[in-house]
Design a protein around this motif. Structure first.
Motif, mmCIF file in Angstrom:
data_model
loop_
_atom_site.group_PDB
_atom_site.id
_atom_site.type_symbol
_atom_site.label_atom_id
_atom_site.label_comp_id
_atom_site.label_asym_id
_atom_site.label_seq_id
_atom_site.Cartn_x
_atom_site.Cartn_y
_atom_site.Cartn_z
ATOM 1 N N GLY A 15 0.835 -1.212 0.000
ATOM 2 C CA GLY A 15 0.000 0.000 0.000
ATOM 3 C C GLY A 15 0.861 1.250 0.000
ATOM 4 O O GLY A 15 0.632 2.207 -0.754
ATOM 5 N N MET A 16 1.905 1.256 0.829
ATOM 6 C CA MET A 16 2.765 2.442 0.914
ATOM 7 C C MET A 16 3.625 2.576 -0.344
ATOM 8 O O MET A 16 3.834 3.673 -0.856
ATOM 9 C CB MET A 16 3.684 2.364 2.152
ATOM 10 N N ALA A 17 4.125 1.437 -0.841
ATOM 11 C CA ALA A 17 4.994 1.509 -2.030
ATOM 12 C C ALA A 17 4.209 2.019 -3.239
ATOM 13 O O ALA A 17 4.694 2.873 -3.990
ATOM 14 C CB ALA A 17 5.593 0.130 -2.311
ATOM 15 N N ILE A 18 2.984 1.510 -3.422
ATOM 16 C CA ILE A 18 2.218 1.952 -4.590
ATOM 17 C C ILE A 18 1.784 3.403 -4.405
ATOM 18 O O ILE A 18 1.623 4.143 -5.386
ATOM 19 C CB ILE A 18 1.022 1.000 -4.900
ATOM 20 N N ALA A 19 1.643 3.832 -3.161
ATOM 21 C CA ALA A 19 1.303 5.248 -2.914
ATOM 22 C C ALA A 19 2.416 6.170 -3.429
ATOM 23 O O ALA A 19 2.139 7.285 -3.887
ATOM 24 C CB ALA A 19 1.049 5.487 -1.425
ATOM 25 N N THR A 20 3.667 5.695 -3.386
ATOM 26 C CA THR A 20 4.764 6.537 -3.903
ATOM 27 C C THR A 20 4.600 6.740 -5.411
ATOM 28 O O THR A 20 4.834 7.832 -5.934
ATOM 29 C CB THR A 20 6.173 5.918 -3.644
ATOM 30 N N TYR A 67 5.697 -0.438 8.228
ATOM 31 C CA TYR A 67 5.490 -1.265 7.026
ATOM 32 C C TYR A 67 6.386 -0.914 5.840
ATOM 33 O O TYR A 67 6.534 -1.716 4.923
ATOM 34 C CB TYR A 67 4.009 -1.232 6.633
ATOM 35 N N LEU A 68 6.935 0.310 5.824
ATOM 36 C CA LEU A 68 7.898 0.631 4.747
ATOM 37 C C LEU A 68 8.967 1.558 5.331
ATOM 38 O O LEU A 68 9.088 2.724 4.932
ATOM 39 C CB LEU A 68 7.174 1.290 3.555
ATOM 40 N N PRO A 69 9.735 1.035 6.290
ATOM 41 C CA PRO A 69 10.716 1.901 6.957
ATOM 42 C C PRO A 69 11.794 2.370 5.984
ATOM 43 O O PRO A 69 12.134 1.673 5.029
ATOM 44 C CB PRO A 69 11.307 0.988 8.043
ATOM 45 N N GLY A 70 12.276 3.569 6.205
ATOM 46 C CA GLY A 70 13.397 4.085 5.405
ATOM 47 C C GLY A 70 12.964 4.808 4.149
ATOM 48 O O GLY A 70 13.808 5.320 3.417
ATOM 49 N N ALA A 157 7.366 -4.978 -3.102
ATOM 50 C CA ALA A 157 7.099 -3.596 -2.709
ATOM 51 C C ALA A 157 8.364 -2.776 -2.438
ATOM 52 O O ALA A 157 8.467 -1.623 -2.885
ATOM 53 C CB ALA A 157 6.200 -3.589 -1.470
ATOM 54 N N ASN A 158 9.320 -3.346 -1.715
ATOM 55 C CA ASN A 158 10.513 -2.564 -1.352
ATOM 56 C C ASN A 158 11.284 -2.120 -2.593
ATOM 57 O O ASN A 158 11.859 -1.036 -2.626
ATOM 58 C CB ASN A 158 11.434 -3.372 -0.429
ATOM 59 N N GLU A 159 11.271 -2.971 -3.634
ATOM 60 C CA GLU A 159 11.977 -2.623 -4.880
ATOM 61 C C GLU A 159 11.229 -1.519 -5.627
ATOM 62 O O GLU A 159 11.846 -0.614 -6.201
ATOM 63 C CB GLU A 159 12.122 -3.866 -5.770
ATOM 64 N N VAL A 160 9.895 -1.589 -5.612
ATOM 65 C CA VAL A 160 9.096 -0.540 -6.265
ATOM 66 C C VAL A 160 9.324 0.795 -5.541
ATOM 67 O O VAL A 160 9.541 1.834 -6.176
ATOM 68 C CB VAL A 160 7.593 -0.915 -6.265
ATOM 69 N N ALA A 161 9.316 0.737 -4.223
ATOM 70 C CA ALA A 161 9.501 1.968 -3.438
ATOM 71 C C ALA A 161 10.890 2.567 -3.668
ATOM 72 O O ALA A 161 11.078 3.781 -3.572
ATOM 73 C CB ALA A 161 9.294 1.677 -1.954
ATOM 74 N N ALA A 162 11.866 1.705 -4.004
ATOM 75 C CA ALA A 162 13.230 2.195 -4.270
ATOM 76 C C ALA A 162 13.354 2.741 -5.688
ATOM 77 O O ALA A 162 14.427 3.180 -6.107
ATOM 78 C CB ALA A 162 14.232 1.071 -4.036
ATOM 79 N N GLY A 298 7.424 -9.012 10.920
ATOM 80 C CA GLY A 298 7.238 -7.753 11.665
ATOM 81 C C GLY A 298 5.865 -7.120 11.453
ATOM 82 O O GLY A 298 5.760 -5.906 11.296
ATOM 83 N N GLY A 299 4.816 -7.934 11.440
ATOM 84 C CA GLY A 299 3.450 -7.380 11.300
ATOM 85 C C GLY A 299 2.888 -7.514 9.888
ATOM 86 O O GLY A 299 1.685 -7.384 9.682
ATOM 87 N N GLN A 300 3.764 -7.743 8.896
ATOM 88 C CA GLN A 300 3.262 -7.979 7.539
ATOM 89 C C GLN A 300 2.612 -9.371 7.496
ATOM 90 O O GLN A 300 2.837 -10.195 8.373
ATOM 91 C CB GLN A 300 4.400 -7.874 6.523
ATOM 92 N N LYS A 301 1.799 -9.577 6.456
ATOM 93 C CA LYS A 301 0.973 -10.787 6.421
ATOM 94 C C LYS A 301 1.300 -11.687 5.228
ATOM 95 O O LYS A 301 1.508 -11.199 4.118
ATOM 96 C CB LYS A 301 -0.513 -10.411 6.335
ATOM 97 N N LEU A 302 1.253 -12.994 5.494
ATOM 98 C CA LEU A 302 1.403 -13.989 4.423
ATOM 99 C C LEU A 302 0.068 -14.174 3.733
ATOM 100 O O LEU A 302 -0.959 -14.243 4.395
ATOM 101 C CB LEU A 302 1.764 -15.338 5.045
ATOM 102 N N GLN A 303 0.081 -14.308 2.411
ATOM 103 C CA GLN A 303 -1.166 -14.570 1.698
ATOM 104 C C GLN A 303 -1.198 -15.989 1.124
ATOM 105 O O GLN A 303 -2.261 -16.563 0.944
ATOM 106 C CB GLN A 303 -1.351 -13.556 0.561
ATOM 107 N N GLY A 304 -0.029 -16.552 0.830
ATOM 108 C CA GLY A 304 0.025 -17.848 0.156
ATOM 109 C C GLY A 304 -0.528 -18.991 0.997
ATOM 110 O O GLY A 304 -1.190 -19.896 0.471
ATOM 111 N N THR A 305 -0.271 -18.955 2.315
ATOM 112 C CA THR A 305 -0.772 -20.037 3.177
ATOM 113 C C THR A 305 -2.310 -20.004 3.223
ATOM 114 O O THR A 305 -2.967 -21.039 3.157
ATOM 115 C CB THR A 305 -0.192 -19.908 4.603
ATOM 116 N N LEU A 306 -2.873 -18.806 3.322
ATOM 117 C CA LEU A 306 -4.344 -18.691 3.324
ATOM 118 C C LEU A 306 -4.915 -19.127 1.982
ATOM 119 O O LEU A 306 -5.928 -19.822 1.918
ATOM 120 C CB LEU A 306 -4.783 -17.241 3.591
ATOM 121 N N THR A 307 -4.254 -18.704 0.904
ATOM 122 C CA THR A 307 -4.764 -19.052 -0.427
ATOM 123 C C THR A 307 -4.691 -20.567 -0.645
ATOM 124 O O THR A 307 -5.614 -21.160 -1.213
ATOM 125 C CB THR A 307 -3.992 -18.292 -1.529
#
Ligand code: NAD
Ligand code: 13P
Length: 354
Positions: A15-20, A67-70, A157-162, A298-307
């Motif tokens: 969410g934060m990375a795409i906001a950039t 969620y997107l430190p730095g 996300a971290n690569e997009v934000a960079a 650190g608070g982020q969520k896995l989606q693959g196990t639920l899927t």
């Protein structure tokens, strides 16, 4: 025409990375209002010894330290913790929540603007509805009663934000909205290609997270690149079989878009699902998925196990387990105590057609 207001619903890593990206485009294209609202699920954080709300900290510093430190976002990105305020005035809603939080979030929000449109960036959220497969975008469409497009791709996300170059696929039916939405996301470092195959795009985004668990098992067993490449190939084929079973009109070309093979590759090498699945194998059964998620994300969520858990009853109800030996094996390793090396004991001769 009045400039369109945009709200990003969700302020996690993606969410934060795409906001950039979006904030750059709302600033340079006059058809959008420059200010970008981000709905922030609020929580208390402690940063450098100071305790306060994440949204308060973000609005002062423009950094989401959890969620997107730095990464410092532009000044015109504004966090709004009140969901009703965040969505009430929006013309375009960008959904970027872990899929398990979607129903409750919609329940808590008030009405949306007449003529608003949504885009879902959510990878996951599949269930059987009256024997048919329901997608997260279907749920959003049903609850919001407006048009819903999807955007998926090889977008760690971290690569997009960079600001690193990548591509994404917009799945959108309406030609009118396609142009506006491409403009909202597309820029030099984030190239967007639009297609009209919404289920194909969205299901690629959800299912590649399951394959990434297999890639993580493979890393946990210290297998090399050849083995992982084989799992990626088989995974892509099973994604196609699964998708074609429910959506026979899904296009071959979709699998060659960023949402298909490219997202599968990046997630199997650099994603959170891969990382946690590797840890699952290395823990030799001593840690639950919840514990691993907590320890590593650190608070982020896995989606693959639920899927994987969502598609299992779907596969059983539709007699797909034999046709999808990799998906079946991944589920059994993750949830039924099967030995991880089962990942390289798949039956020979994969189904030829998809
Ligand atoms: P995340 O896993 O980084 O963060 C979890 C988010 O959930 C946080 O914003 C947190 O505030 C929120 N949350 C926690 N409890 C909540 C609740 N009860 N109600 C509402 N929200 C709550 O999130 P993310 O990475 O932005 O993932 C969102 C979606 O984007 C997922 O479907 C994911 O697959 C997809 N995605 C992620 C990436 C990536 O690299 N992170 C890339 C592409 C797509
Ligand atoms: P993970 O959730 O496994 O990190 O995948 C991120 C992603 O979807 C990259 O496109």
């Amino acid at each position: 025409m009045a400039p369109k207001r945009v709200t990003v619903v969700g302020s996690g890593n993606w969410g934060m990375a795409i906001a950039t990206i979006i904030a750059t485009n709302t600033e340079r294209h006059p058809e959008f209002e420059k200010d970008l609202t981000v709905w922030m699920f609020d929580e208390e954080i402690e940063h450098k010894g100071v305790k306060r709300k994440l949204s308060v900290h973000f609005n002062e510093t423009k950094e989401n330290v959890k969620y997107l430190p730095g990464v410092t976002l532009p000044r015109h990105v504004i966090a709004e913790p009140d969901i009703k305020k965040a969505v009430g005035n929006a013309d375009i809603l960008i959904w970027v929540l872990p899929h398990q939080f979607v129903p409750k979030t919609i329940e808590n929000m008030g009405p949306v603007k007449e003529g608003a449109v949504s885009v879902s960036l959510i990878k996951g959220g599949l269930e059987l509805e009256g024997g048919k497969l329901g997608l997260c975008s279907d749920l959003l469409r049903k609850l919001l009663k407006h048009e819903v497009a999807v955007l998926m791709g090889a977008n760690v996300a971290n690569e997009v934000a960079a600001g690193q170059f990548c591509e994404a696929t917009l799945g959108c039916k309406s030609a009118e909205h396609q142009g506006t939405l491409c403009k909202l996301f597309d820029c030099l470092s984030f190239r967007v290609n639009a297609v009209d195959d919404i289920p194909g795009v969205e299901l690629c985004g959800a299912l590649k997270n399951v394959v990434a668990l297999g890639a993580g098992f493979c890393d946990g067993l210290d297998y090399g690149g050849n083995t992982k490449a084989a799992l990626i190939r088989i995974g892509l084929q099973e994604m196609k079989i699964f998708i074609r079973h429910f959506y026979p009109d899904a296009k071959d070309s979709t699998f060659l878009e960023s949402c298909g093979v490219a997202d599968l590759i990046t997630t199997c090498f650099g994603g959170r699902n891969r990382k946690c699945a590797e840890a699952f194998v290395r823990s030799r059964g001593s840690k639950s998925w919840d514990q691993i998620e907590k320890d590593l994300l650190g608070g982020q969520k896995l989606q693959g196990t639920l899927t994987a858990q969502e598609i299992w009853p779907v596969m059983k109800a539709h007699g797909l387990c034999q046709k999808l030996p990799l998906f079946t094996t991944i589920y059994e390793i993750a949830f039924n105590g099967k030995a991880p090396w089962g990942i390289v004991k798949l039956p020979q001769g994969m189904p030829a057609s998809a």
